[in-house]
Design a protein around this motif. Structure first.
Motif, short mmCIF file in Angstrom:
data_model
loop_
_atom_site.label_atom_id
_atom_site.label_comp_id
_atom_site.label_asym_id
_atom_site.label_seq_id
_atom_site.Cartn_x
_atom_site.Cartn_y
_atom_site.Cartn_z
N MET A 1 0.84 -1.19 0.00
CA MET A 1 0.00 0.00 0.00
C MET A 1 0.89 1.25 0.00
N ARG A 2 0.75 2.06 -1.03
CA ARG A 2 1.52 3.30 -1.13
C ARG A 2 0.56 4.48 -1.01
N LEU A 3 0.89 5.43 -0.15
CA LEU A 3 0.02 6.59 0.05
C LEU A 3 -0.28 7.31 -1.26
N LYS A 4 0.74 7.43 -2.09
CA LYS A 4 0.59 8.14 -3.35
C LYS A 4 -0.57 7.61 -4.19
N ASP A 5 -0.82 6.31 -4.10
CA ASP A 5 -1.85 5.68 -4.91
C ASP A 5 -3.27 6.10 -4.54
N PHE A 6 -3.44 6.72 -3.37
CA PHE A 6 -4.77 7.14 -2.93
C PHE A 6 -5.10 8.58 -3.33
N PHE A 7 -4.12 9.28 -3.89
CA PHE A 7 -4.32 10.68 -4.29
C PHE A 7 -4.30 10.80 -5.81
N THR A 8 -4.97 11.82 -6.32
CA THR A 8 -4.84 12.22 -7.72
C THR A 8 -4.45 13.69 -7.71
N THR A 9 -3.98 14.19 -8.83
CA THR A 9 -3.63 15.61 -8.87
C THR A 9 -4.88 16.47 -8.61
N PHE A 99 -4.77 16.71 5.56
CA PHE A 99 -4.96 15.44 4.86
C PHE A 99 -6.35 14.92 5.21
N LEU A 100 -7.24 14.87 4.26
CA LEU A 100 -8.60 14.38 4.48
C LEU A 100 -8.66 12.89 4.13
N ILE A 101 -9.25 12.11 5.05
CA ILE A 101 -9.44 10.68 4.81
C ILE A 101 -10.91 10.35 5.04
N VAL A 102 -11.53 9.74 4.03
CA VAL A 102 -12.93 9.32 4.15
C VAL A 102 -13.03 7.89 3.66
N ALA A 103 -13.69 7.05 4.46
CA ALA A 103 -13.86 5.65 4.08
C ALA A 103 -15.30 5.24 4.30
N PRO A 104 -15.77 4.25 3.55
CA PRO A 104 -17.12 3.74 3.79
C PRO A 104 -17.17 3.03 5.14
N PRO A 105 -18.37 2.92 5.75
CA PRO A 105 -18.49 2.26 7.06
C PRO A 105 -17.98 0.82 7.05
N LEU A 106 -18.30 0.08 6.01
CA LEU A 106 -17.80 -1.28 5.88
C LEU A 106 -16.83 -1.29 4.70
N GLU A 107 -15.59 -1.56 5.00
CA GLU A 107 -14.56 -1.46 3.98
C GLU A 107 -13.84 -2.81 3.89
N LEU A 113 -7.57 2.68 8.79
CA LEU A 113 -6.64 2.92 9.89
C LEU A 113 -5.18 2.82 9.47
N PRO A 114 -4.79 1.84 8.65
CA PRO A 114 -3.40 1.83 8.18
C PRO A 114 -3.01 3.11 7.42
N LEU A 116 -4.41 6.11 7.80
CA LEU A 116 -4.34 7.17 8.81
C LEU A 116 -2.99 7.11 9.53
N GLY A 117 -2.57 5.92 9.90
CA GLY A 117 -1.27 5.75 10.56
C GLY A 117 -0.11 6.15 9.67
N LYS A 118 -0.19 5.78 8.39
CA LYS A 118 0.89 6.11 7.45
C LYS A 118 1.01 7.63 7.25
N ILE A 119 -0.13 8.31 7.19
CA ILE A 119 -0.09 9.77 7.04
C ILE A 119 0.50 10.41 8.30
N ALA A 120 0.09 9.93 9.46
CA ALA A 120 0.65 10.46 10.71
C ALA A 120 2.16 10.26 10.76
N GLN A 121 2.60 9.09 10.33
CA GLN A 121 4.05 8.80 10.31
C GLN A 121 4.78 9.72 9.31
N PHE A 122 4.20 9.87 8.13
CA PHE A 122 4.75 10.77 7.11
C PHE A 122 4.89 12.18 7.68
N ALA A 123 3.83 12.63 8.37
CA ALA A 123 3.81 13.99 8.91
C ALA A 123 4.86 14.20 9.99
#
Length: 150
Positions: A1-9, A99-107, A113-114, A116-123
């Protein structure tokens, strides 16, 4: 899982214009390109989350996050507010990077959470705040994520 893959320009804004926490949340939600009703629902959900405790984690960074039925997969957005804004962060300092993170209730993938943790670590990387302040394009933001949060 790479953070970059969850963003678009398109989900990156380097010049947020809002001067209040609520307006910044609205600006971030708009980056997800949802319909108006979904944006309103998501904004209310994020506000409820912020009322429980600020997502301003210090060092000029906030990670507003929630689960909502308005998305069918994990969605992220990034916004930069060069002047900073009072976000009631834990260190009482203005927030410049959101950094905004939104997920469906059942994912099924269970990445909320991973991520969220990765962004906190990056920050927490000592040179990330300065690097975020100096980027001049969404592509540079994605490259920084690729470098610092592979």
């Amino acid at each position: 899982m790479r953070l970059k893959d969850f963003f678009t320009t398109d989900s990156v804004s380097l010049d947020l214009t809002s001067t209040s926490k609520d307006d910044l949340l609205s600006e971030l939600v708009a980056l997800l390109d949802l319909d108006a009703k979904s944006e309103a629902v998501l904004f209310k959900t994020l506000k409820r989350r912020e009322n429980l405790g600020s997502t301003g984690i210090g060092k000029g960074i906030a990670i507003p996050h929630c689960r909502s039925l308005v998305v069918n997969r994990l969605r992220l957005a990034y916004g930069r507010k060069p002047d900073g804004v009072d976000f009631n962060a834990i260190d009482s300092q203005p927030v410049h990077n959101l950094f905004l993170i939104v997920a469906p209730p059942l994912e099924v993938s269970n990445q909320y959470l991973p991520v969220l943790g990765k962004i906190a670590q990056f920050a927490k990387d000592p040179d990330v705040p300065a690097r975020l302040a100096s980027i001049s394009s969404p592509a540079e933001f994605l490259a920084l994520l690729d470098e610092k949060a592979p």
